[in-house]
Each structure stands twice: as structure tokens, then as C-alpha cells.
Design a protein around this motif. Structure first.
Motif, PDB file in Angstrom:
ATOM      1  N   ASN A 172      11.297  66.102  38.946  1.00  0.00           N
ATOM      2  CA  ASN A 172       9.818  67.619  39.270  1.00  0.00           C
ATOM      3  C   ASN A 172       9.342  67.589  40.961  1.00  0.00           C
ATOM      4  OD1 ASN A 172       9.920  66.993  36.142  1.00  0.00           O
ATOM      5  ND2 ASN A 172       9.079  69.228  36.503  1.00  0.00           N
ATOM      6  N   ASP A 173       9.591  65.536  41.757  1.00  0.00           N
ATOM      7  CA  ASP A 173       9.130  65.462  42.477  1.00  0.00           C
ATOM      8  C   ASP A 173      10.574  64.521  43.122  1.00  0.00           C
ATOM      9  OD1 ASP A 173       8.427  63.574  44.738  1.00  0.00           O
ATOM     10  OD2 ASP A 173       6.524  64.991  43.856  1.00  0.00           O
ATOM     11  N   GLU A 174      11.350  65.068  43.790  1.00  0.00           N
ATOM     12  CA  GLU A 174      12.623  63.800  44.261  1.00  0.00           C
ATOM     13  C   GLU A 174      12.721  62.952  45.318  1.00  0.00           C
ATOM     14  OE1 GLU A 174      16.351  63.591  44.004  1.00  0.00           O
ATOM     15  OE2 GLU A 174      15.714  65.624  43.435  1.00  0.00           O
ATOM     16  N   MET A 175      11.419  63.151  45.830  1.00  0.00           N
ATOM     17  CA  MET A 175      10.569  61.684  46.733  1.00  0.00           C
ATOM     18  C   MET A 175       9.849  60.495  46.011  1.00  0.00           C
ATOM     19  SD  MET A 175      11.886  61.982  49.443  1.00  0.00           S
ATOM     20  CE  MET A 175      11.028  61.557  50.224  1.00  0.00           C
ATOM     21  N   LEU A 176       9.664  61.176  44.714  1.00  0.00           N
ATOM     22  CA  LEU A 176       8.899  60.126  44.557  1.00  0.00           C
ATOM     23  C   LEU A 176      10.626  59.389  42.938  1.00  0.00           C
ATOM     24  CD1 LEU A 176       5.733  61.087  43.238  1.00  0.00           C
ATOM     25  CD2 LEU A 176       5.944  59.736  44.414  1.00  0.00           C
ATOM     26  N   ALA A 177      10.780  60.139  42.873  1.00  0.00           N
ATOM     27  CA  ALA A 177      12.038  60.220  41.521  1.00  0.00           C
ATOM     28  C   ALA A 177      12.634  58.982  42.558  1.00  0.00           C
ATOM     29  CB  ALA A 177      13.049  61.200  41.929  1.00  0.00           C
ATOM     30  N   LYS A 178      13.170  59.394  43.444  1.00  0.00           N
ATOM     31  CA  LYS A 178      14.481  58.298  44.460  1.00  0.00           C
ATOM     32  C   LYS A 178      13.609  56.620  44.940  1.00  0.00           C
ATOM     33  CE  LYS A 178      17.043  61.636  47.139  1.00  0.00           C
ATOM     34  NZ  LYS A 178      17.240  62.196  48.180  1.00  0.00           N
ATOM     35  N   LYS A 179      11.979  57.299  45.058  1.00  0.00           N
ATOM     36  CA  LYS A 179      11.231  55.742  44.656  1.00  0.00           C
ATOM     37  C   LYS A 179      11.552  54.342  44.537  1.00  0.00           C
ATOM     38  CE  LYS A 179       7.013  54.027  45.929  1.00  0.00           C
ATOM     39  NZ  LYS A 179       4.876  54.633  45.910  1.00  0.00           N
ATOM     40  N   TYR A 180      11.069  55.085  42.773  1.00  0.00           N
ATOM     41  CA  TYR A 180      11.692  54.473  41.224  1.00  0.00           C
ATOM     42  C   TYR A 180      12.743  54.407  40.711  1.00  0.00           C
ATOM     43  CZ  TYR A 180       6.474  56.192  41.471  1.00  0.00           C
ATOM     44  OH  TYR A 180       5.322  56.553  42.227  1.00  0.00           O
ATOM     45  N   SER A 181      13.984  54.655  41.656  1.00  0.00           N
ATOM     46  CA  SER A 181      14.682  55.119  40.359  1.00  0.00           C
ATOM     47  C   SER A 181      15.748  53.492  40.597  1.00  0.00           C
ATOM     48  CB  SER A 181      16.882  55.720  41.407  1.00  0.00           C
ATOM     49  OG  SER A 181      16.364  55.685  42.635  1.00  0.00           O
ATOM     50  N   THR A 182      16.434  53.326  39.593  1.00  0.00           N
ATOM     51  CA  THR A 182      17.365  52.334  39.086  1.00  0.00           C
ATOM     52  C   THR A 182      18.291  51.794  40.411  1.00  0.00           C
ATOM     53  OG1 THR A 182      16.452  51.912  37.467  1.00  0.00           O
ATOM     54  CG2 THR A 182      18.643  50.386  38.398  1.00  0.00           C
ATOM     55  N   GLN A 183      18.811  53.486  40.693  1.00  0.00           N
ATOM     56  CA  GLN A 183      20.218  53.692  41.473  1.00  0.00           C
ATOM     57  C   GLN A 183      19.365  53.545  43.422  1.00  0.00           C
ATOM     58  OE1 GLN A 183      22.486  57.288  41.824  1.00  0.00           O
ATOM     59  NE2 GLN A 183      23.714  57.069  42.826  1.00  0.00           N
ATOM     60  N   ALA A 184      18.193  53.888  43.711  1.00  0.00           N
ATOM     61  CA  ALA A 184      18.040  54.145  45.063  1.00  0.00           C
ATOM     62  C   ALA A 184      17.746  52.661  45.491  1.00  0.00           C
ATOM     63  CB  ALA A 184      16.929  54.685  44.907  1.00  0.00           C
ATOM     64  N   ILE A 185      16.986  51.762  44.626  1.00  0.00           N
ATOM     65  CA  ILE A 185      17.441  50.229  44.561  1.00  0.00           C
ATOM     66  C   ILE A 185      18.333  49.459  44.827  1.00  0.00           C
ATOM     67  CG2 ILE A 185      15.885  48.135  43.566  1.00  0.00           C
ATOM     68  CD1 ILE A 185      14.670  49.480  41.654  1.00  0.00           C
ATOM     69  N   PHE A 186      19.666  50.128  44.597  1.00  0.00           N
ATOM     70  CA  PHE A 186      20.426  48.945  44.538  1.00  0.00           C
ATOM     71  C   PHE A 186      20.966  49.674  45.734  1.00  0.00           C
ATOM     72  CE2 PHE A 186      21.157  48.112  40.432  1.00  0.00           C
ATOM     73  CZ  PHE A 186      22.010  46.821  40.369  1.00  0.00           C
ATOM     74  N   LEU A 187      20.531  50.821  46.491  1.00  0.00           N
ATOM     75  CA  LEU A 187      21.550  51.466  47.633  1.00  0.00           C
ATOM     76  C   LEU A 187      20.450  50.974  48.367  1.00  0.00           C
ATOM     77  CD1 LEU A 187      23.121  54.867  46.480  1.00  0.00           C
ATOM     78  CD2 LEU A 187      24.012  52.672  46.919  1.00  0.00           C
ATOM     79  N   ASN A 188      18.903  51.164  48.687  1.00  0.00           N
ATOM     80  CA  ASN A 188      18.741  50.498  49.749  1.00  0.00           C
ATOM     81  C   ASN A 188      18.335  49.458  49.574  1.00  0.00           C
ATOM     82  OD1 ASN A 188      17.463  52.880  49.641  1.00  0.00           O
ATOM     83  ND2 ASN A 188      15.183  52.392  48.277  1.00  0.00           N
ATOM     84  N   ASN A 189      19.061  48.246  49.382  1.00  0.00           N
ATOM     85  CA  ASN A 189      19.716  46.618  49.043  1.00  0.00           C
ATOM     86  C   ASN A 189      20.940  46.719  49.632  1.00  0.00           C
ATOM     87  OD1 ASN A 189      16.811  44.591  48.527  1.00  0.00           O
ATOM     88  ND2 ASN A 189      17.247  46.582  47.634  1.00  0.00           N
ATOM     89  N   ASN A 190      21.654  47.946  49.561  1.00  0.00           N
ATOM     90  CA  ASN A 190      23.057  47.890  50.554  1.00  0.00           C
ATOM     91  C   ASN A 190      24.128  47.331  48.957  1.00  0.00           C
ATOM     92  OD1 ASN A 190      25.101  48.469  52.053  1.00  0.00           O
ATOM     93  ND2 ASN A 190      25.210  46.423  53.189  1.00  0.00           N
ATOM     94  N   VAL A 191      24.057  47.775  48.173  1.00  0.00           N
ATOM     95  CA  VAL A 191      24.692  47.235  46.818  1.00  0.00           C
ATOM     96  C   VAL A 191      25.162  48.333  46.263  1.00  0.00           C
ATOM     97  CG1 VAL A 191      24.272  46.080  44.828  1.00  0.00           C
ATOM     98  CG2 VAL A 191      23.333  45.200  46.260  1.00  0.00           C
ATOM     99  N   SER A 192      26.296  47.771  45.726  1.00  0.00           N
ATOM    100  CA  SER A 192      27.212  49.331  45.064  1.00  0.00           C
ATOM    101  C   SER A 192      26.080  49.673  44.385  1.00  0.00           C
ATOM    102  CB  SER A 192      28.768  48.827  45.468  1.00  0.00           C
ATOM    103  OG  SER A 192      29.251  47.728  44.871  1.00  0.00           O
ATOM    104  N   TYR A 193      26.389  51.017  43.066  1.00  0.00           N
ATOM    105  CA  TYR A 193      26.324  50.921  41.665  1.00  0.00           C
ATOM    106  C   TYR A 193      26.533  52.507  41.200  1.00  0.00           C
ATOM    107  CZ  TYR A 193      22.173  52.352  38.686  1.00  0.00           C
ATOM    108  OH  TYR A 193      21.883  53.243  37.847  1.00  0.00           O
ATOM    109  N   TYR A 194      26.259  52.289  40.255  1.00  0.00           N
ATOM    110  CA  TYR A 194      27.370  53.007  39.570  1.00  0.00           C
ATOM    111  C   TYR A 194      27.061  52.990  38.013  1.00  0.00           C
ATOM    112  CZ  TYR A 194      31.393  56.782  37.714  1.00  0.00           C
ATOM    113  OH  TYR A 194      31.511  56.905  36.696  1.00  0.00           O
TER     114      TYR A 194
END
Length: 394
Positions: A172-194
Motif C-alpha cells: 500500500n505504500d511502496e516507499m515505506l515498504a522498501k524501507k522495512y523490507s529485508t530485500q532492501a536491507i540486503f541490497l542497500n548493503n550491496n549484498v546479493s539477495y534471493y
């Protein structure tokens, strides 16, 4: 670091469950489950807890409060154990900075509930069947082992709710969802995630159907060696042995003492599954097993699943044709990192160890010793004997 407070509001009925994730009373995400059949009280609880695990692990960077649902001690232990597994994987990849993402879990406690005594059927097994290559391979092996099979279908994000079970989530809120998502945490730290779709609700299918059928069975699921790791942790946390054990322990505590998970193809990789199917049905038939994430009819050819399928088929084709060294070109020309393409560090290591001496046997050097015999249930021995697989030595 100050963490945001997320409320997970649980709304239930006999056939559906909704988790609303709220920040300051604003809806961020909504997770939904729907079944064609009524769920028993215990089935309903297990499904809610599996969905809570999904929601928390997918939106890790916050503290969580659960409302309209009280957890028993065993359920809380399960959730904390699963969060702990994910944190361990993150720590391996990110170091001690992961401590900033460890969530606090606030919930009301429930002392006990009346457990159900469901009848268990031993010679029958539930199989999640999508008509894709993994489920077809599992069905083949299960039949050869003498099981009676109960196929069921489980859909993610199918708006028609047309099959036995259905789960989806809406952002429902894409920006907030990205802030909390585990995938975003990985990618923001330059770590591959799947991370594949959450699996634990699928594993619970024999329990969810038990109220309708009057009995339950064990569960068979088409998870290959690609997606599992020897130490119980892996790049796809939902499908690690340690995570499955947590779910089985919880299910047994909820009154289903004989419940278990069988993984008929856990001894082999995607390459091995395709080779079994080509032996049984012919190589030309492999294209009939459409696993496309976009189209249910003609494969789109561009989604990650289609690229992975073509990559696997191309490698297998070189083995069958005897043009072995072409395989090295296929691997070198692949545009997507192999660990991301397969969601597997295991496959990445296997392919990285290919050389001119061992490349000839790639389609047979895929049998792995039983890592967890209670999940394999002897299927690796059947595969080794009937299809001539050898133990891989990466």
C-alpha cells in the motif's frame, strides 16, 4: 538507531486470514490467505503463525506489535527462532551491523488451547502440484515408492482465488515498504539477495485440509539440493532444514504428532531433475513443463524463472549431445549471477568447479549424500540406483 513501530492486525474467518501492517495507523502492507475449505481452530492458528513469520521476516527493519491474536509460548518460540535464522544469515553477509535490524516482538500471551486429535494416514502423502518440472518429478518418484498421492494447488497472487489455497500480499505504500523490507536491507548493503515466496503455508497444506478430510498426512515438496544447505542455513531461508524443523516441531506441539515433510528431490539439483524427466519423457518434452512466473501458457522468456529454465536446459542438452565444452561458454555468457539466478550458493559453487576433466559428467554427478535422511526418506538411494547418478564432488 530508532526503529519504527509496526502493528500487525490479525483478522480471521473460517476460510480467510488477513494481516494488516500499520504504521501510525496507516496501512503499509496487507497479507491475505484464502481457502475453499473451512479451517479448524488449530489449522487457523498454524496458518496465522506461518503468515506472521512471513510478514515479520519480509519486513524486518521495525519493531512489531501483534493485535487481535494472542500467541502461545510454542508459537512465540517458533517466530523468534525463525527471525533468529534470518538474522544469522544476515550476520554472515553483513557483519555486526545486522544488530540494528533485530526486531522486538510485542504480543499478548495465551496460556493454552484445546488440541485436536486428527487421524493420521501413513501410506498417503500430500503433494503441492503445479504441473511444473519439480512437482512432476516428485510425483513420479512418489508413485515409484508406492505412495498414494493427494495433489493440491496453492497460488500466490492469483486474484481469482481459484485453487485450494491462495496467498498474496498488497503493497500500500511502496516507499515505506522498501524501507522495512529485508530485500532492501540486503541490497542497500550491496549484498546479493534471493528469496522465493514464503513456503511454510504450503508445507502446512495437509494440516489445513485436515478439517475437511477428517485426517492428515505427511507433506511432500519439490525442493532440490540447490535450495538447501548442509549446515541448516541457506540463501533461501524459507527452505532451509533448520527452518523446516522449527515448523515440524510447532506442528507436533499443536497435536499433529505424525506430521513430517518429505523432500523427494532434495538429493539432486535442477540439472538432475531435468535429467530424470528427460529419461522418463524424452528431452523434447521438457518444454511442456512451463514454470514461467508471468504466463501460465506460453513462457515469456524474460522472467528470472524462464532464464533459469533455459540455462538449465541448454547445459543438459550439451551433456546429452556430447558437446561438453559448449557448456563452459553457456556459463561464461550468462548475464545473471548464478547464485541469484538459482537462489543458490550451492549451484554457484558446483558450476564454478567445472573444468575440462569433470564437465563430461555434470548431468550425472549430482547425487548428494543424505544431508538429513528424515527429510529425504531414502529417495536419494532410489535416484542413484535407478538413474545412475553419482555423488558430486565439488
Amino acid at each position: 538507531m530508532r526503529k519504527d513501530e509496526i502493528v500487525i492486525d490479525v483478522i480471521t474467518s473460517q476460510q480467510s486470514i488477513t494481516l494488516n501492517l500499520l504504521r501510525e495507523q496507516k496501512l503499509i502492507k496487507q497479507y491475505m490467505f484464502k481457502s475453499k475449505y473451512n479451517l479448524s481452530q488449530i489449522s487457523n492458528r498454524l496458518c496465522i503463525v506461518a503468515m506472521l513469520r512471513w510478514a515479520i521476516c519480509e519486513n524486518l527493519n521495525a519493531n512489531f506489535s501483534i493485535t487481535n491474536f494472542s500467541l502461545m509460548n510454542a508459537e512465540a518460540t517458533y517466530l523468534k527462532s525463525e527471525i533468529g535464522l534470518l538474522i544469522d544469515v544476515m550476520r554472515e553477509k553483513m557483519g555486526n551491523t545486522v544488530k540494528d535490524y533485530i526486531p522486538m516482538l510485542d504480543y499478548s500471551k495465551k496460556e493454552s488451547i484445546s488440541l485436536e486429535n486428527r487421524r493420521f494416514i501413513d501410506n498417503t502423502i500430500a503433494l503441492g502440484f503445479s504441473n511444473g518440472k519439480d512437482s512432476v518429478c516428485c510425483q513420479l518418484l512418489l508413485k515409484k515408492s508406492g505412495y498414494k498421492i493427494e495433489n493440491f494447488q496453492f497460488d500466490f497472487d492469483d486474484a481469482d482465488f481459484s485453487h485450494d489455497f491462495h496467498t498474496k500480499y498488497n503493497v500500500n505504500d511502496e516507499m515505506l515498504a522498501k524501507k522495512y523490507s529485508t530485500q532492501a536491507i540486503f541490497l542497500n548493503n550491496n549484498v546479493s539477495y534471493y528469496q522465493e515466496e514464503d513456503m511454510h503455508i504450503i508445507y502446512l497444506a495437509p494440516i489445513l485440509l485436515s478439517a475437511h478430510k477428517g485426517y492428515y498426512t505427511k507433506m511432500a515438496c519439490g525442493v532440490q539440493w540447490d535450495m538447501l544447505s548442509q549446515n541448516g542455513k541457506g540463501i533461501t531461508i524459507a527452505e532451509s532444514f533448520a527452518s523446516m524443523k522449527n515448523l515440524i516441531d510447532l506442528t507436533k506441539l499443536m497435536g499433529f504428532q505424525n506430521f513430517g515433510i518429505i523432500l523427494p528431490i532434495s538429493a539432486i539439483s535442477s540439472f538432475g531433475v531435468y535429467r530424470i524427466l528427460s529419461d522418463e519423457y524424452g528431452f523434447s518434452k521438457l518444454e511442456d513443463f512451463n514454470s514461467c512466473w508471468i504466463s501460465a501458457e506460453t513462457p515469456c522468456g524474460s522472467c528470472t524463472k524462464c532464464i533459469r529454465v533455459k540455462f538449465t536446459q541448454d547445459i543438459l542438452k550439451t551433456c546429452i549431445s556430447g558437446n561438453f565444452y559448449t557448456m563452459l561458454n553457456i556459463i561464461e555468457q550468462n548475464q545473471i549471477p548464478v547464485d541469484f539466478l538459482f537462489g543458490s550458493q550451492n549451484i554457484c559453487k558446483l558450476l564454478n568447479n567445472l573444468n575440462r576433466e569433470n564437465i563430461r559428467d555434470i548431468s550425472k554427478d549430482l547425487y548428494i549424500k543424505d544431508i538429513k535422511p528424515e527429510y529425504d526418506a531414502g529417495f536419494s538411494k532410489i535416484i542413484e540406483k535407478e538413474y545412475g547418478f553419482k555423488e558430486a564432488k565439488p
